[in-house]
Design an enzyme around this catalytic site. Structure first.
Site, PDB file in Angstrom:
ATOM      1  N   LYS A 165       0.905  -1.339  -0.088  1.00 37.62           N
ATOM      2  CA  LYS A 165       0.030   0.079   0.011  1.00 37.62           C
ATOM      3  C   LYS A 165       0.614   1.316  -0.106  1.00 37.62           C
ATOM      4  O   LYS A 165       0.512   2.090  -0.845  1.00 37.62           O
ATOM      5  CB  LYS A 165      -0.955  -0.104   1.076  1.00 37.62           C
ATOM      6  CG  LYS A 165      -2.001  -1.114   1.177  1.00 37.62           C
ATOM      7  CD  LYS A 165      -2.841  -1.105   2.401  1.00 37.62           C
ATOM      8  CE  LYS A 165      -4.044  -1.875   2.630  1.00 37.62           C
ATOM      9  NZ  LYS A 165      -4.768  -1.960   3.752  1.00 37.62           N
ATOM     10  N   ALA A 206      -1.541   0.624   6.968  1.00 39.58           N
ATOM     11  CA  ALA A 206      -1.612  -0.552   7.841  1.00 39.58           C
ATOM     12  C   ALA A 206      -2.476  -1.477   7.324  1.00 39.58           C
ATOM     13  O   ALA A 206      -3.498  -1.270   6.354  1.00 39.58           O
ATOM     14  CB  ALA A 206      -2.050  -0.047   9.146  1.00 39.58           C
ATOM     15  N   ASP A 207      -2.267  -2.939   7.497  1.00 40.79           N
ATOM     16  CA  ASP A 207      -3.405  -3.879   7.224  1.00 40.79           C
ATOM     17  C   ASP A 207      -3.313  -5.027   8.218  1.00 40.79           C
ATOM     18  O   ASP A 207      -2.398  -5.345   8.761  1.00 40.79           O
ATOM     19  CB  ASP A 207      -2.799  -4.571   5.902  1.00 40.79           C
ATOM     20  CG  ASP A 207      -4.055  -5.093   5.309  1.00 40.79           C
ATOM     21  OD1 ASP A 207      -4.568  -4.616   4.289  1.00 40.79           O
ATOM     22  OD2 ASP A 207      -4.074  -6.523   5.308  1.00 40.79           O
ATOM     23  N   THR A 208      -4.821  -5.162   8.602  1.00 37.79           N
ATOM     24  CA  THR A 208      -4.979  -6.072   9.622  1.00 37.79           C
ATOM     25  C   THR A 208      -5.630  -7.350   9.084  1.00 37.79           C
ATOM     26  O   THR A 208      -6.690  -7.184   8.266  1.00 37.79           O
ATOM     27  CB  THR A 208      -5.943  -5.522  10.746  1.00 37.79           C
ATOM     28  OG1 THR A 208      -5.316  -4.475  11.152  1.00 37.79           O
ATOM     29  CG2 THR A 208      -6.428  -6.624  11.941  1.00 37.79           C
ATOM     30  N   GLY A 211      -0.149  -5.284  10.283  1.00 40.35           N
ATOM     31  CA  GLY A 211       1.364  -4.920   9.574  1.00 40.35           C
ATOM     32  C   GLY A 211       1.174  -3.571   9.490  1.00 40.35           C
ATOM     33  O   GLY A 211       0.148  -2.991   9.135  1.00 40.35           O
TER      34      GLY A 211
END
Length: 198
Positions: free
Chosen positions: A54, A71-73, A108
């Site tokens: 991203k 961010a990525d969950t 992340g």
């Protein structure tokens, strides 16, 4: 060092609230980014890959005094990644798999300075324990709340989290979508606060 402007590249209202609760000022920048990932990746590596991927999409537009946060969950049951459900039926199916079991949540994060420094990429892990849930409880949640925009089809801060999570190992805020303690520490290392708290 000139003050850095924090840019949040996320449409998540939970991430926005957490940054606000930290007392951080930030601008929001949004664009569509493909969220597929290599099939060989597992668990934390998936979340870190997506956060970095991203960030790279925004790199060309970053100014030298801007600091991008992406961010990525993801929710993992064993090695299965449970993304955002496509519809109510898939949400019920996901929650049926999660109920009565422990699973891991990984967020992340990528912090990308616009001045040419290398990105800082990290992740945090929280183990979430769900008590057994009835089909009626799952159906109620899916019908009355908004599980379709959440990895694993639930939000820890929502009704299902309130009635279903019996314990956590790790950061609650990580499950919400941002490991705030880690973000704060990495911002300090990058000198984000040097012009603010000198």
């Amino acid at each position: 060092m000139a003050a850095l402007t924090l840019i949040l590249a996320s449409g998540s209202p939970r991430r926005r609230q957490l940054l606000t609760d930290l007392g951080l000022a930030y601008d929001i920048r949004l664009r569509e980014v493909d969220e597929s990932f290599p099939a060989r990746l597992r668990r934390a590596a998936v979340a870190e890959f997506l956060a970095r991927h991203k960030a790279e999409a925004y790199r060309p537009d970053l100014g030298p005094t801007e600091l991008l946060l992406t961010a990525d969950t993801i929710v993992c049951l064993d090695d299965d990644v449970l993304n955002k459900p496509a519809d109510a039926a898939e949400a019920r199916q996901m929650l049926g798999r999660l109920q009565g079991r422990a699973h891991q949540v990984y967020t992340g994060v990528c912090l990308l300075p616009g001045d040419g420094r290398a990105p800082v990429v990290f992740s945090d892990e929280t183990t979430v324990h769900f008590r057994p849930l009835s089909p009626a409880e799952i159906a109620h949640y899916v019908q009355h709340y908004q599980p379709l925009d959440k990895a694993g089809a639930y939000g820890a801060q929502d009704w299902l989290g309130l009635v279903g999570i019996d314990r956590l190992e790790g950061s609650y805020f990580n499950v919400m979508g941002l490991p705030t303690h880690r973000v704060w520490a990495e911002l300090e290392k990058l000198g984000f606060f040097s012009a603010r708290y000198a």
